[in-house]
Scaffold this motif. Sequence first.
Motif, PDB file in Angstrom:
ATOM      1  N   GLN A  69       0.721  -1.159  -0.054  1.00  0.00           N
ATOM      2  CA  GLN A  69      -0.103  -0.038   0.081  1.00  0.00           C
ATOM      3  C   GLN A  69       0.859   1.362   0.117  1.00  0.00           C
ATOM      4  OE1 GLN A  69      -3.175  -1.261  -1.042  1.00  0.00           O
ATOM      5  NE2 GLN A  69      -4.000   0.177   0.569  1.00  0.00           N
ATOM      6  N   TYR A  99      -7.891  -7.853   9.059  1.00  0.00           N
ATOM      7  CA  TYR A  99      -7.476  -8.976   8.342  1.00  0.00           C
ATOM      8  C   TYR A  99      -8.662 -10.092   8.311  1.00  0.00           C
ATOM      9  CZ  TYR A  99      -4.995 -13.298   6.814  1.00  0.00           C
ATOM     10  OH  TYR A  99      -4.825 -14.436   6.312  1.00  0.00           O
ATOM     11  N   ASP A 100      -9.391 -10.319   7.414  1.00  0.00           N
ATOM     12  CA  ASP A 100     -10.358 -11.105   7.137  1.00  0.00           C
ATOM     13  C   ASP A 100      -9.894 -12.590   6.861  1.00  0.00           C
ATOM     14  OD1 ASP A 100     -12.581 -12.818   5.983  1.00  0.00           O
ATOM     15  OD2 ASP A 100     -13.772 -10.883   5.413  1.00  0.00           O
ATOM     16  N   ARG A 141     -18.840  -3.829   9.633  1.00  0.00           N
ATOM     17  CA  ARG A 141     -17.303  -3.316   9.273  1.00  0.00           C
ATOM     18  C   ARG A 141     -18.090  -1.752   8.889  1.00  0.00           C
ATOM     19  NH1 ARG A 141     -14.107  -7.331   5.532  1.00  0.00           N
ATOM     20  NH2 ARG A 141     -14.585  -9.052   6.513  1.00  0.00           N
ATOM     21  N   CYS A 144     -18.026   3.412   7.138  1.00  0.00           N
ATOM     22  CA  CYS A 144     -18.877   2.719   5.710  1.00  0.00           C
ATOM     23  C   CYS A 144     -20.266   3.334   5.747  1.00  0.00           C
ATOM     24  CB  CYS A 144     -18.545   1.649   5.940  1.00  0.00           C
ATOM     25  SG  CYS A 144     -19.046   0.879   3.933  1.00  0.00           S
ATOM     26  N   ASN A 164     -12.249 -12.219  12.611  1.00  0.00           N
ATOM     27  CA  ASN A 164     -11.512 -11.112  11.922  1.00  0.00           C
ATOM     28  C   ASN A 164     -10.429 -10.479  12.988  1.00  0.00           C
ATOM     29  OD1 ASN A 164     -12.921 -11.796   9.610  1.00  0.00           O
ATOM     30  ND2 ASN A 164     -14.281  -9.985   9.755  1.00  0.00           N
ATOM     31  N   GLN A 167      -7.910 -11.642   3.098  1.00  0.00           N
ATOM     32  CA  GLN A 167      -7.451 -10.249   2.578  1.00  0.00           C
ATOM     33  C   GLN A 167      -7.633  -9.186   3.747  1.00  0.00           C
ATOM     34  OE1 GLN A 167      -6.942  -9.753  -0.486  1.00  0.00           O
ATOM     35  NE2 GLN A 167      -7.030 -11.887  -0.875  1.00  0.00           N
ATOM     36  N   ASN A 168      -6.804  -7.913   3.576  1.00  0.00           N
ATOM     37  CA  ASN A 168      -6.280  -7.072   4.340  1.00  0.00           C
ATOM     38  C   ASN A 168      -7.437  -5.676   4.040  1.00  0.00           C
ATOM     39  OD1 ASN A 168      -4.201  -7.617   6.588  1.00  0.00           O
ATOM     40  ND2 ASN A 168      -3.446  -8.526   4.282  1.00  0.00           N
ATOM     41  N   GLU A 169      -7.772  -4.910   4.933  1.00  0.00           N
ATOM     42  CA  GLU A 169      -8.562  -3.958   4.778  1.00  0.00           C
ATOM     43  C   GLU A 169      -8.320  -2.870   5.402  1.00  0.00           C
ATOM     44  OE1 GLU A 169     -13.415  -2.881   5.196  1.00  0.00           O
ATOM     45  OE2 GLU A 169     -12.944  -4.879   5.017  1.00  0.00           O
ATOM     46  N   HIS A 170      -8.211  -1.702   5.024  1.00  0.00           N
ATOM     47  CA  HIS A 170      -8.052  -0.511   5.754  1.00  0.00           C
ATOM     48  C   HIS A 170      -9.250   0.051   6.146  1.00  0.00           C
ATOM     49  CE1 HIS A 170      -7.660   4.120   6.408  1.00  0.00           C
ATOM     50  NE2 HIS A 170      -6.574   3.660   7.275  1.00  0.00           N
TER      51      HIS A 170
END
Length: 856
Positions: free
Chosen positions: A22, A73-74, A101, A134, A56, A79-82
């Motif tokens: 990233q 981290y899922d 989320r 979100c 998670n 997969q990673n998510e900010h």
Amino acid sequence: MALHLVTDFDLRKDALPWLRAQRASWTGAGARGGCAGVLENNYESLRVLNVERNGNIIYTYKDDKGNVSFGLYDCQTRQNEHLYTFEKDLQVVSCSVNSERTLLAASLVQSTKEGRKNELQPGSKCLTLLVEICPVNNVKVLKAVDSYLWVQFLYPHVDSHPLPENHLLLISEEKYIEQFHIQVIQEGGNRVVAKNSGHLRKERVAEDFVWAQWDMSEQRLYYIDMKKSRTLLKCIQFCGDENFKLMFEAPLDISLSDSGFKLVNFGCGYPQDQEKLPKYLSLCIFTNRTGSLCVCYSPKFVSWEQITYSVFYFHKGYSKTFTAALGSVHSPVTKGITFLNLEYYIAVYLPGHFFHLLNIQHPDLICHSLFLTGSNDVISMLPHSPLQSLSGSLVLDWCSGKLYRVFLSQSCLLQFLWHPRPDWEKMAVLHCLLSCGRDPQFVESKIIQWISENISACYSFDPIQEFIIASSYWSIYPETSNMDTLLPYSSVLTWNTEIPGITLVTEEITLPLMKVHSFKSYWEKLNANLDYVKYSKTHLHYNNNMVRREWHSLISEEKTGKRRSKVYVRNILDNAVRVISNLEARNLVSEPRSTPLFQEEDNHQRLLVGLMVSELKDHLLRHLQGVEKKKIEQMVLDYCSKLLDLICRILETSWRKHNLHPWVLHFNRRASAAEFAVFHIMTRILEATRSLFLPLPPGFHTLHTILGVHCLPLHNLLHYIDNGVLLLTETAVTRLMKDLDNTEKNEKLKFSIIVRLPPLIGQKICRLWDHPMSSNIISRNHVKQLLQNYKKQPQSSVIDKSSFSVEFLPLNYFIETLTDIESSNRALYGFEGHDNVDAKFVEEAALKHTTMLLGL
């Protein structure tokens, strides 16, 4: 090592590469803000914050400007998510994200760097924020206080549509817990905080506590209330809606008055605050799906020479306090005790000193738990950093940022069996393997192999007995949680041998007081366990005493020619037929057996099998309330089949090891060393099952007797028969009569066998042996049958005395008497299926026997 740790998540491997990528992408694009400069070069700020119920993992990191960011981290997609970035230099105390989320809750404190201030909320030490992430919308301040706060979103199981509210726990260092109710609405395909969220509804969940633990998997809150003079443990269960229930209260005989404030499983916690916590105090609670409730407690160290820890087995009604010697003073204690939940076991270890695997299903005897000292290699291989048990088999190493899934190592435990070790370790390892083995068939095969090689290696217990009882028990244990109170799990009832390095004190404890009246799932099982402790006045474990009495009664009736209702006996034998059929069906899916069993109708063993099925079914029907009758019948069928299957597999392993073949059933060959070995194994199996009065597979006694004839001198063989070690079956003796010729040695053997047979079998076997001795025995039995009710009558004049050609007056008179009885009462004449036995036959047999005795 006894524990096998499989890495589920490694912060440095699963998150750091993504963060670097990233950073590279944003730097290459010349971006400003957002994720630009996402991580400083030394990466020291990267650490795990929390593990949510769905697995998670939330972690935090800082960019080179000190801005704090949150990543997720899922565990499903890997997969990673900010999640969010605060463009301030802050330290994170606690963090949690809702299941959608869309909402992030975080507690932060001002930076420790000199000259920096908390610009978000001046004058406060800790700030708790609720952030819409979100879509990114606004930030709401939940608390701004001088004490530390921790946050945790609830993750209720919802079968239908998502709930219209999110629920957030807020835990304060000021010793209270609140629940916030956050209304959410649907906007643009995303769930966001409602527009009118200016005043969030909240309620007090607990207060005046000094210790709390969060069970993320089951959504339970345990806490210790210190308002009263004693330490009181309470548990709150959070439900799918906004309701929560106080489930129980339980007094704990421990002192926490000077232990400060401590939280377990509420995230990692704020590092700077760790010095305030007691360095060596450890307290945690473990449960499992069988309804167990264990409180593990280790106080501060009093002595560097030994350490004390207690386990409160509330589902059993007692506590056990262990004192372990620390041994060498050259290995100082630098860490506290670690407790790990392993379903049926709790691992207690102090790195470099000892490892204790506590059996929580059957903690009665210390030999059912494995205790290893620091001299063992397994200790040095365990992680030396503190591990936190989360739920199930998950543990987290906060220092390294690794999430492990912990298993008991089968290979290591199997090696324990083969190494020279004390009996208590072998006993503990045996039970551990059977209860926690992920491949039962493989584990059982390895244990059977060990038993066949080390049949006399144990002095304090019989390994065959222990294996058969324990493995049969664990084969149906998952069917219902009450099996540990109804079925025996060990052949050892007492154990008085001390285990070096550890002492034990057992005390009764006050049971938890349940505060609700309707139970489901785990709570129903826990309540059943508590009821058993409270109301059970007798030992409910099944035993074969009733089977023993009934079996002996049926055998006695058979010997006397009497037999009770044919329907009753037929039902018993039908039970045995179902067990044998089930057992043979198991064999079809496994490797075909070469041992010559199941080739005869062994009625005595079939009676024993059928009686065991009947009694065990009645036992379970009496005590397993609410379980379907068909399910209980199948459980009993599986249990009895498993028991016979294990005996067959022990014998099969020895048979294959020594490469024996079915021709050992013939008598025209000398015994080999291999036959001696198998005969010894069979004798040990017989000893093991006899004391427990367990059935044997049909054909076992026939094979055992034939091997005994091969292997033993005559005087030893007869001694084994007279003492009941060898049981003479009709099949075995028939083979003996047919296969052995009439040499002097064999005649002696045959006669010795025949005179020891039960009358009914003896009458059949004698007809197979064409020999004067056999005729003599048949004649004796015939005469006995004729004369048992004989009353002397006047001599009949119709007897033709001229038919007796031999002038031997005593014999002539005796034969005349027999002929008179036969002619006057034909109902007493002859044996069933043998019409040639009459007075003439008796006369000829008597003359032949006399001639043989006189050597004429």
